[in-house]
Design a protein around this motif. Structure first.
Motif, PDB file in Angstrom:
ATOM      1  N   SER A 492     -31.812  28.147 -15.240  1.00 51.92           N
ATOM      2  CA  SER A 492     -31.938  28.365 -13.796  1.00 51.92           C
ATOM      3  C   SER A 492     -32.853  27.291 -13.207  1.00 51.92           C
ATOM      4  O   SER A 492     -33.639  26.662 -13.922  1.00 51.92           O
ATOM      5  N   PHE A 493     -32.746  27.128 -11.892  1.00 45.20           N
ATOM      6  CA  PHE A 493     -33.436  26.018 -11.225  1.00 45.20           C
ATOM      7  C   PHE A 493     -33.673  26.409  -9.778  1.00 45.20           C
ATOM      8  O   PHE A 493     -32.775  26.932  -9.112  1.00 45.20           O
ATOM      9  N   GLU A 494     -34.896  26.207  -9.287  1.00 43.03           N
ATOM     10  CA  GLU A 494     -35.220  26.602  -7.911  1.00 43.03           C
ATOM     11  C   GLU A 494     -36.236  25.644  -7.296  1.00 43.03           C
ATOM     12  O   GLU A 494     -37.427  25.702  -7.616  1.00 43.03           O
ATOM     13  N   PRO A 495     -35.789  24.778  -6.408  1.00 43.79           N
ATOM     14  CA  PRO A 495     -36.745  23.954  -5.661  1.00 43.79           C
ATOM     15  C   PRO A 495     -37.596  24.830  -4.748  1.00 43.79           C
ATOM     16  O   PRO A 495     -37.185  25.919  -4.353  1.00 43.79           O
ATOM     17  N   PRO A 496     -38.811  24.378  -4.390  1.00 44.55           N
ATOM     18  CA  PRO A 496     -39.674  25.193  -3.532  1.00 44.55           C
ATOM     19  C   PRO A 496     -39.149  25.272  -2.106  1.00 44.55           C
ATOM     20  O   PRO A 496     -38.498  24.349  -1.613  1.00 44.55           O
ATOM     21  N   GLN A 510     -39.082  25.020  -9.856  1.00 45.27           N
ATOM     22  CA  GLN A 510     -39.202  25.999 -10.931  1.00 45.27           C
ATOM     23  C   GLN A 510     -37.925  25.977 -11.768  1.00 45.27           C
ATOM     24  O   GLN A 510     -36.816  25.935 -11.235  1.00 45.27           O
ATOM     25  N   ARG A 511     -38.066  26.032 -13.092  1.00 45.88           N
ATOM     26  CA  ARG A 511     -36.886  26.059 -13.951  1.00 45.88           C
ATOM     27  C   ARG A 511     -37.130  27.033 -15.104  1.00 45.88           C
ATOM     28  O   ARG A 511     -38.273  27.341 -15.434  1.00 45.88           O
ATOM     29  N   ALA A 512     -36.050  27.513 -15.719  1.00 47.49           N
ATOM     30  CA  ALA A 512     -36.191  28.518 -16.772  1.00 47.49           C
ATOM     31  C   ALA A 512     -34.973  28.496 -17.687  1.00 47.49           C
ATOM     32  O   ALA A 512     -33.880  28.050 -17.306  1.00 47.49           O
ATOM     33  N   ILE A 513     -35.171  28.991 -18.897  1.00 47.42           N
ATOM     34  CA  ILE A 513     -34.095  29.315 -19.826  1.00 47.42           C
ATOM     35  C   ILE A 513     -34.193  30.810 -20.106  1.00 47.42           C
ATOM     36  O   ILE A 513     -35.247  31.308 -20.517  1.00 47.42           O
ATOM     37  N   THR A 514     -33.107  31.528 -19.872  1.00 46.69           N
ATOM     38  CA  THR A 514     -33.085  32.985 -20.015  1.00 46.69           C
ATOM     39  C   THR A 514     -32.055  33.394 -21.065  1.00 46.69           C
ATOM     40  O   THR A 514     -30.914  32.908 -21.042  1.00 46.69           O
ATOM     41  N   ALA A 515     -32.467  34.285 -21.969  1.00 41.86           N
ATOM     42  CA  ALA A 515     -31.548  34.895 -22.926  1.00 41.86           C
ATOM     43  C   ALA A 515     -31.396  36.368 -22.567  1.00 41.86           C
ATOM     44  O   ALA A 515     -32.373  37.042 -22.222  1.00 41.86           O
ATOM     45  N   GLU A 516     -30.169  36.877 -22.636  1.00 37.14           N
ATOM     46  CA  GLU A 516     -29.882  38.257 -22.230  1.00 37.14           C
ATOM     47  C   GLU A 516     -28.892  38.893 -23.192  1.00 37.14           C
ATOM     48  O   GLU A 516     -27.920  38.252 -23.615  1.00 37.14           O
ATOM     49  N   VAL A 517     -29.141  40.139 -23.557  1.00 33.87           N
ATOM     50  CA  VAL A 517     -28.176  40.940 -24.317  1.00 33.87           C
ATOM     51  C   VAL A 517     -28.089  42.301 -23.647  1.00 33.87           C
ATOM     52  O   VAL A 517     -29.051  42.768 -23.022  1.00 33.87           O
ATOM     53  N   ARG A 540     -38.104  32.048 -20.355  1.00 35.25           N
ATOM     54  CA  ARG A 540     -39.231  31.119 -20.483  1.00 35.25           C
ATOM     55  C   ARG A 540     -39.184  30.163 -19.300  1.00 35.25           C
ATOM     56  O   ARG A 540     -38.201  29.441 -19.122  1.00 35.25           O
ATOM     57  N   ILE A 541     -40.252  30.181 -18.501  1.00 31.43           N
ATOM     58  CA  ILE A 541     -40.255  29.500 -17.208  1.00 31.43           C
ATOM     59  C   ILE A 541     -41.260  28.365 -17.219  1.00 31.43           C
ATOM     60  O   ILE A 541     -42.375  28.502 -17.747  1.00 31.43           O
ATOM     61  N   ARG A 542     -40.882  27.259 -16.621  1.00 31.15           N
ATOM     62  CA  ARG A 542     -41.789  26.144 -16.391  1.00 31.15           C
ATOM     63  C   ARG A 542     -41.937  25.945 -14.886  1.00 31.15           C
ATOM     64  O   ARG A 542     -40.992  26.078 -14.122  1.00 31.15           O
ATOM     65  N   ASN A 543     -43.167  25.636 -14.486  1.00 28.20           N
ATOM     66  CA  ASN A 543     -43.477  25.328 -13.082  1.00 28.20           C
ATOM     67  C   ASN A 543     -43.208  26.511 -12.143  1.00 28.20           C
ATOM     68  O   ASN A 543     -42.783  26.325 -10.998  1.00 28.20           O
TER      69      ASN A 543
END
Length: 710
Positions: A492-496, A510-517, A540-543
């Motif tokens: 995922s990706f989200e500019p401010p 802001q960016r992230a990698i998400t795992a879902e089950v 897991r999120i960065r920024n």
């Protein structure tokens, strides 16, 4: 008892007249077996690309290997239906809490935009598949009219990729009634505590290839708290034309005028002593958030001979905001904005067969542009009142600051689903996002406030570009006829938004990698249908865009590493004589070895939230049962020194639907009159001291309503 103000003694005569008009002349009919009045739908609606039933919409959503749901308006119309919280509180995976019984709320999925209690962020909000968000990513809850909605699609996280949604939280799509699906005429009136009253008139119809729907709504309330009056007037309508069996076009119009007093936050001690009071500074400055919104959207879909489809959309919106509020930490101000936003979208869906296996492919592009003229004024009187420690006076003063804000977003996305067997489907997708945020300062009276000596907020121009490609891969495995498990890993990706850049410092995206089950399905047990939707996720999120320490003050900056994980559970049961529905959330949001916050919990949301309703069927098709809203404590500061205690509030609903289209309800909320914080502000470090960051939930309330569909 609180003294009644002179202006609060308004009679509810319009409601009495509405009830009399709706009720007059009706004989006691045979009772229908439906929860709400049955509406006869023209068979041609099934051939419409934009008049799809809730069941068919859910079937389409569940092609995603992750958490999705549909909220049927027929369910929330059994009680008060005035805000986004009323519509979404039972939706799995959605946290929503009103600030002060108004439209503005904290709304979050998987911790998206968790610090906002107004002007949402972190979600793609749509109306009929067309974005409502401003180009910078923010959205207004007041733009939605719940009583003109047929159903709501909720796509959590990367499961919103089919709309180009690439944020951590996903997308929420409010799907409107059309002339093909609505009653010819529908009247509804609601009223209740705190001088709440709401009236809706809607009409729809179809003639040949043409259909139209229109809804006019007026809502007003004084609110549970002082200085919390709100008034909304909305018009929502759409016109569709079936140009050929393959080609359909629909135009949507929205006009909103909303005026909201802002009561501000209280300390927890103030909340417990008198939750109805307003923050004295909010009253002194007569803080408001008022705006006018005009929005026009158009969708065209062409269905090819082989079953493929191509859809084009376009929208334009204009908003005028007037917002007196002390939005600077160092001084007061009046914010005025004129914004224009427009966007175009193109999406193609293709169905193929290879090696006797079926596939579905979606590719699309969405481009949004926004331009905002932003002006900030001081107050004419900034003199401090002896003994109070703050200035009073509501007249607008001189211009302090003027700037132009420009935002662009281009999202390219694609998704491919492969049915390898009756049991196994795999899904792979990708989104590439390109965004710009530009702030051009035209006037800036920087320096010291001559009245108080406070340093004015420093400002500066900037121009930033953001881009990122986010992948997605997932699978669906069918365990039984009506049960399936799913899993996915996605980016995922989200500019401010410009609200994050209020300190005029450009921020990282802001960016992230998400795992879902998870798993979903339903079973039949005796005469009951039991359904469930359960997801576990870890992001897991960065920024991440959070409020952190900056020297001796606080501002929104990028946290380094954060972790969001949790459980989303939705349960439902329906039988001939009873029904039940519940939504449970477990939220574990924390910093990861942050230099300032360590591994502390991220403030803003409770760790556990439960909403539930149960109803039994009484003679005469009357439904009666309790409601529950419960939450654990929520941290106010990232240092985890101040929290809002957990709470549970109980209510009851009583409603009846008749075969001639007449329906009524009575709903009681917070019947124990509990004093609690429905939501809070978020700061970096409270130092364990009680601060004015708590927004009281509404006290004991009773609402009633009637409706008639023809």
């Amino acid at each position: 008892m609180r003294p009644i103000k002179q202006e609060e003694t308004r009679p509810l005569r319009p409601l009495a007249l509405a009830i009399a008009a709706i009720s007059a002349g009706f004989s006691v009919p045979a009772f229908a077996e439906h929860v709400l009045p049955a509406v006869t739908i023209n068979a041609d609606a099934q051939n419409s690309a934009f008049s799809v039933s809730p069941a068919k919409a859910l079937n389409e959503l569940q092609k995603a290997p992750g958490g999705v749901s549909v909220v049927d308006a027929q369910d929330y119309l059994t009680g008060r239906a005035g805000t986004m919280e009323d519509t979404l509180k039972l939706a799995p995976g959605v946290f929503i809490a009103s600030r002060f019984g108004s439209d503005e709320a904290r709304i979050s999925i998987r911790g998206s935009g968790l610090q906002r209690t107004f002007h949402g962020r972190g979600l793609l909000l749509l109306q009929d598949g067309v974005p409502i968000n401003l180009a910078d990513g923010g959205f207004d809850m007041q733009a939605i009219e719940p009583q003109a909605t047929r159903y709501i699609e909720v796509e959590r996280g990367a499961n919103a990729l089919r709309y180009g949604g690439g944020t951590l939280g996903g997308a929420i799509n409010y799907v409107s009634e059309t002339g093909r699906t609505s009653p010819v005429l529908s009247l509804r009136a609601e009223a209740g505590s705190f001088y709440y009253q709401r009236y809706n008139l809607s009409a729809g119809g179809q003639k040949g290839a043409l259909d139209a729907f229109a809804s006019a709504n007026f809502q007003e309330q004084d609110g549970f708290r002082d200085h919390a009056r709100q008034r909304n007037t909305r018009f929502v309508g759409n016109v569709g034309v079936q140009l050929s069996p393959q080609l359909e076009n629909r135009t949507y119009v929205t006009v909103v005028e909303t005026d909201s007093e802002l009561p501000g936050n209280l300390t927890y001690a103030q909340l417990k002593a008198d939750p109805r009071q307003a923050n004295t500074r909010a009253v002194a400055r007569d803080q408001h958030r008022d705006f006018m919104l005009y929005r026009l959207a158009n969708r065209t879909q062409y269905t090819h001979a082989n079953g493929d489809s191509t859809e084009a959309s376009v929208f334009v919106a204009k908003k005028r905001l007037y917002h007196p509020i002390e939005f600077f930490p160092t001084g007061p101000g009046v914010l005025e904005q004129d914004s224009q936003d427009w966007g175009v979208g193109l999406r193609h869906t293709a169905n193929t067969t290879w090696d006797s296996k079926t596939q579905q492919h979606i590719v699309g592009v969405q481009w949004r542009h926004g331009l905002t003229d932003d002006e900030r004024y001081g107050y004419a009187n900034n003199a401090f009142v002896p003994g109070q420690g703050f200035a009073v006076g509501q007249a607008r003063g001189a211009l302090d600051h003027r700037q132009q804000l420009s935002a662009d977003n281009i999202d390219l996305y694609g998704q491919s689903s492969w049915d390898w067997s009756p049991k196994l489907t795999t899904v792979a997708g990708v989104q590439s996002s390109f965004a710009t945020r530009k702030q051009t300062v035209e006037i800036d009276n920087n320096g010291l406030d001559p009245a108080t000596g406070a340093t004015l907020l420093p400002t500066g121009s900037y121009s930033e570009s953001y881009q990122r490609t986010s992948p997605k891969i997932g699978l669906i495995y069918r365990l039984a006829k009506d049960t399936e498990a799913y899993a996915n890993v996605s980016g995922s990706f989200e500019p401010p938004s410009f609200s994050e850049a209020l300190n005029n410092q450009p921020l990282k995206a802001q960016r992230a990698i998400t795992a879902e089950v998870g798993a979903r399905g339903h079973i039949h047990l005796a005469d009951a249908r039991l359904g469930w939707d359960a997801s576990l996720y870890r992001a897991r999120i960065r920024n991440e865009l959070l409020t952190l320490a900056v020297g001796t003050s606080s501002a929104t900056i990028n946290a380094d590493k954060t972790l969001h994980q949790g459980v989303e559970l939705g349960l439902s049961a329906r039988a001939n004589a009873w029904r039940a529905q519940a939504s449970y959330l477990y939220n574990d949001f924390r910093f990861v070895r942050d230099a300032s916050a360590g591994n502390n919990d991220i403030a803003g949301l409770p760790s556990q939230v439960l909403n539930a309703e149960v109803a039994v069927k009484l003679p005469g098709n009357v439904w009666f049962g309790p409601t529950l809203q419960s939450a654990s404590r929520a941290w106010v500061d990232h240092k985890n020194t101040l929290n809002a205690p957990g709470y549970s509030v109980y209510g009851v609903k009583l409603n009846q639907s008749m075969s001639n289209g007449f329906a009524w309800f009575v709903e009681g909320r917070n019947l124990g009159d509990k004093r609690y914080a429905s939501t809070t502000g978020v700061i970096f470090d409270a130092g364990g001291a009680d601060q004015a960051q708590f927004s009281p939930g509404d006290g004991r309330a009773v609402y009633a309503g009637v409706s008639q569909a023809f």
